[in-house]
Every structure is written in structure tokens, then in C-alpha cells.
Design an enzyme around this catalytic site. Structure first.
Site, PDB file in Angstrom:
ATOM      1  N   ASN A   1      24.265 -42.677  17.698  1.00 40.22           N
ATOM      2  CA  ASN A   1      25.216 -42.067  18.795  1.00 40.22           C
ATOM      3  C   ASN A   1      24.030 -42.783  20.547  1.00 40.22           C
ATOM      4  OD1 ASN A   1      25.979 -41.300  21.005  1.00 40.22           O
ATOM      5  ND2 ASN A   1      25.747 -39.264  20.707  1.00 40.22           N
TER       6      ASN A   1
ATOM      7  N   LYS B   1      25.126 -43.416  22.541  1.00 40.26           N
ATOM      8  CA  LYS B   1      25.509 -42.597  23.932  1.00 40.26           C
ATOM      9  C   LYS B   1      25.736 -43.893  25.620  1.00 40.26           C
ATOM     10  CE  LYS B   1      22.315 -38.843  22.747  1.00 40.26           C
ATOM     11  NZ  LYS B   1      21.168 -37.866  23.270  1.00 40.26           N
TER      12      LYS B   1
ATOM     13  N   HIS C   1      30.002 -32.731  21.876  1.00 40.59           N
ATOM     14  CA  HIS C   1      28.480 -33.358  22.363  1.00 40.59           C
ATOM     15  C   HIS C   1      27.586 -32.238  22.925  1.00 40.59           C
ATOM     16  CE1 HIS C   1      24.230 -35.301  22.891  1.00 40.59           C
ATOM     17  NE2 HIS C   1      24.683 -35.697  21.029  1.00 40.59           N
TER      18      HIS C   1
ATOM     19  N   GLU D   1      26.328 -32.603  25.691  1.00 41.21           N
ATOM     20  CA  GLU D   1      25.921 -33.548  26.851  1.00 41.21           C
ATOM     21  C   GLU D   1      27.301 -33.195  27.589  1.00 41.21           C
ATOM     22  OE1 GLU D   1      24.088 -36.932  25.204  1.00 41.21           O
ATOM     23  OE2 GLU D   1      22.012 -35.925  24.997  1.00 41.21           O
TER      24      GLU D   1
ATOM     25  N   GLU E   1      22.785 -29.559  16.060  1.00 42.78           N
ATOM     26  CA  GLU E   1      22.016 -30.292  17.470  1.00 42.78           C
ATOM     27  C   GLU E   1      21.963 -29.105  18.673  1.00 42.78           C
ATOM     28  OE1 GLU E   1      22.970 -34.587  17.710  1.00 42.78           O
ATOM     29  OE2 GLU E   1      24.307 -33.893  19.292  1.00 42.78           O
TER      30      GLU E   1
ATOM     31  N   GLY F   1      16.765 -35.814  22.437  1.00 46.46           N
ATOM     32  CA  GLY F   1      15.629 -36.390  23.205  1.00 46.46           C
ATOM     33  C   GLY F   1      14.187 -35.850  23.278  1.00 46.46           C
TER      34      GLY F   1
ATOM     35  N   SER G   1      16.430 -35.741  17.866  1.00 42.96           N
ATOM     36  CA  SER G   1      15.402 -36.298  17.850  1.00 42.96           C
ATOM     37  C   SER G   1      14.805 -36.335  16.259  1.00 42.96           C
ATOM     38  CB  SER G   1      13.836 -34.966  18.205  1.00 42.96           C
ATOM     39  OG  SER G   1      13.709 -34.738  19.730  1.00 42.96           O
TER      40      SER G   1
HETATM   41  P1  PGA Z   1      18.468 -37.991  19.632  1.00 41.86           P
HETATM   42  O1  PGA Z   1      19.550 -37.305  19.934  1.00 41.86           O
HETATM   43  O2  PGA Z   1      17.855 -38.599  18.298  1.00 41.86           O
HETATM   44  O3  PGA Z   1      17.644 -38.769  21.456  1.00 41.86           O
HETATM   45  O4  PGA Z   1      17.108 -36.579  20.469  1.00 41.86           O
HETATM   46  C1  PGA Z   1      20.414 -36.627  19.653  1.00 41.86           C
HETATM   47  C2  PGA Z   1      21.397 -36.672  19.665  1.00 41.86           C
HETATM   48  O5  PGA Z   1      22.792 -36.422  21.078  1.00 41.86           O
HETATM   49  O6  PGA Z   1      23.289 -36.584  18.993  1.00 41.86           O
END
Ligand code: PGA
Length: 249
Positions: free
Chosen positions: A9, A11, A95, A97, A165, A171, A211
Site C-alpha cells: 500500500n 498510500k 484502512h 487512515e 492491522e 508506521g 510495520s
Molecule cells: P506500515 O503500514 O507497513 O508502514 O506500518 C501498513 C499499512 O498501513 O497498510
């Protein structure tokens, strides 16, 4: 046997010249044994160009979100039909976010998932608890609520993938222990089996995200009921992402 999926992803990262990452990734994985499917979800501005580049590649493309409608007065939004037209085969919905930045509720996520199916896309539906919810021992309650209210009727292993997640792991470089991942994934598996029946429920992929890095991928991917990864930051660099994919070699 479930064929795992390693999904990246991107983003809100990536411009035209990021195509080099796709070329490097394609080179990096070509000729290696394909024990997992590989998906990149770039910004929608890049899907068509990448799709033209990837005609003979096993790398598949997806969108990061979609609107529930096919057309209309929704400035700035993107319909799943547009993603599909650009060359996407998947779409991520729910997601964290999107849930936070755009106040998306479980009901919205459910409608987006149905819209994704309408356009012929496979849906990756994200669930996950906040840090405070984990501390209050509410993880499984939150996951159950999200699954119950956001998975549409008609789900099958062909049209639905769940991504667990934990929001606090996204992140941050933090990950749950493998024991915690195992507990949540087994909870999700049991939920899917009891709501969809053993045949469907046992075969829906459940990805772990938050992560995932080259140095922890193998350990996380070997947890029971973890059928792949949804990778943010580490999917931006072809080398790192190829190493995560190599967890399945
Ligand atoms: P990350 O994000 O691997 O940077 O922690 C995962 C995600 O939001 O899908």
C-alpha cells in the site's frame, strides 16, 4: 491450501518516476518461485501507467479506496469502476487512515466493499484496534464489531480478503507479539467460519499489516492463519518489498 498474498500500500506516495520501483520489483521477483501473489496499490494516478507496464508481469494492481457510487457529483472521489478501468484488480477498503482522516464508519466500509464487487474488484477489508482499545483489553470486541458491520453478505474467498492491522503498529515500527497476532487471526478465522460456513470461512485470506519489514516478515508470515501481508512503508522500496515477498520462498 490458501495461496498467500503480499500487498503493498503506497498510500499518498509515488509519482511518474516511481515506475522505476515497479520495474526493479518486477526484475527482483521474476524467475523466483511464485509461492505468493503480489499486489501493489499505488496512488490511483499511477494505476493505468503501471498497468500498461505490467502486462506480462505477475504483479497485480489495486486501488487504496473507492466511492460507493459508479458516477456522480462527488468531487475528488474515485469510483471502483474507474479503478478497474485503469487496470486494478483489487481495492482496499476501511484502512484505518480512511476511517480516521475521512471519518469512515463500518457502514461506509461495507458499502465500499459492495461497490468494489460491483466493479469486479477483489476487496481487501481492513480492521484493527487503536492503542487505547488494546490497553483496555477491547481488541477482540473491536475486531468483532468491525467484521460484523463491515463485511457484506455474499463474501467468498474469491471476492474478500481481510487485513488485520493494529492501528498502533502502522508506521510506528512496533508490532504485536506473534502470540497476539495468532490470537487475533484465529479469532477472525473463527468468526469467518461461523458466519460464512467452513468452506468459505476457512479459505478467505487474512493478511497481517503494521510495520511488516524485511527483518520480521518471515516470523510474522509463519504465524498460523496469517495468509500474507499488507505492507506500507516497506513497499515503497523495491528491494525491501522483494525481501518481504521472499519470506514465502
Ligand atoms: P506500515 O503500514 O507497513 O508502514 O506500518 C501498513 C499499512 O498501513 O497498510
Amino acid at each position: 491450501m490458501i495461496k498467500p498474498l503480499v500487498a503493498g500500500n503506497w498510500k499518498m506516495n509515488g509519482i511518474a518516476k516511481s515506475a522505476t520501483q515497479i520495474i526493479n520489483l518486477n526484475d527482483g521477483i521474476s524467475g523466483r518461485s511464485a509461492n505468493c501473489d503480489v499486489l501493489i496499490c499505488p496512488p490511483s494516478t499511477l494505476i493505468m501507467a503501471f498497468s500498461n507496464m505490467l502486462k506480462d508481469s505477475p504483479i497485480m494492481l489495486g486501488g487504496q479506496d473507492c466511492h460507493k457510487n459508479e458516477t456522480g457529483a462527488h468531487t475528488g472521489d474515485i469510483a471502483p469502476e474507474m479503478l478497474s478501468d485503469a487496470g486494478a484488480q483489487y481495492v482496499i477498503v476501511g484502512h484505518s487512515e480512511r476511517r480516521m482522516d475521512h471519518k469512515e464508519r463500518d457502514k461506509d466500509v461495507c458499502e465500499k466493499a459492495q461497490a468494489g464487487w460491483r466493479a469486479g474488484l477483489k476487496v481487501i477489508l481492513c480492521v484493527g484496534e487503536l492503542n487505547g482499545e488494546r490497553s483496555a483489553d477491547l481488541t477482540l470486541n473491536v475486531i468483532e464489531r468491525q467484521l460484523k458491520n463491515s463485511i457484506p453478505e455474499g463474501s467468498t474467498p474469491e471476492n474478500l480478503i481481510i487485513a488485520y492491522e493494529p492501528v498502533w503498529a502502522i508506521g510506528t515500527g512496533l508490532t504485536p507479539t506473534t502470540k497476539d497476532v495468532e490470537q487475533v487471526h484465529s479469532f477472525i478465522r473463527n468468526y469467518l467460519i461461523s458466519s460464512l460456513g467452513a468452506e468459505k470461512g476457512s479459505n478467505i485470506k487474512i493478511l497481517y499489516g503494521g510495520s511488516v519489514k524485511p527483518n520480521n516478515a518471515k516470523e510474522l508470515m509463519s504465524v498460523p492463519n496469517v495468509n500474507g501481508a499488507l505492507v506500507g512503508g516497506a513497499s515503497l522500496k523495491a528491494e525491501d518489498f522483494a525481501q518481504i515477498i521472499a519470506a514465502y520462498e
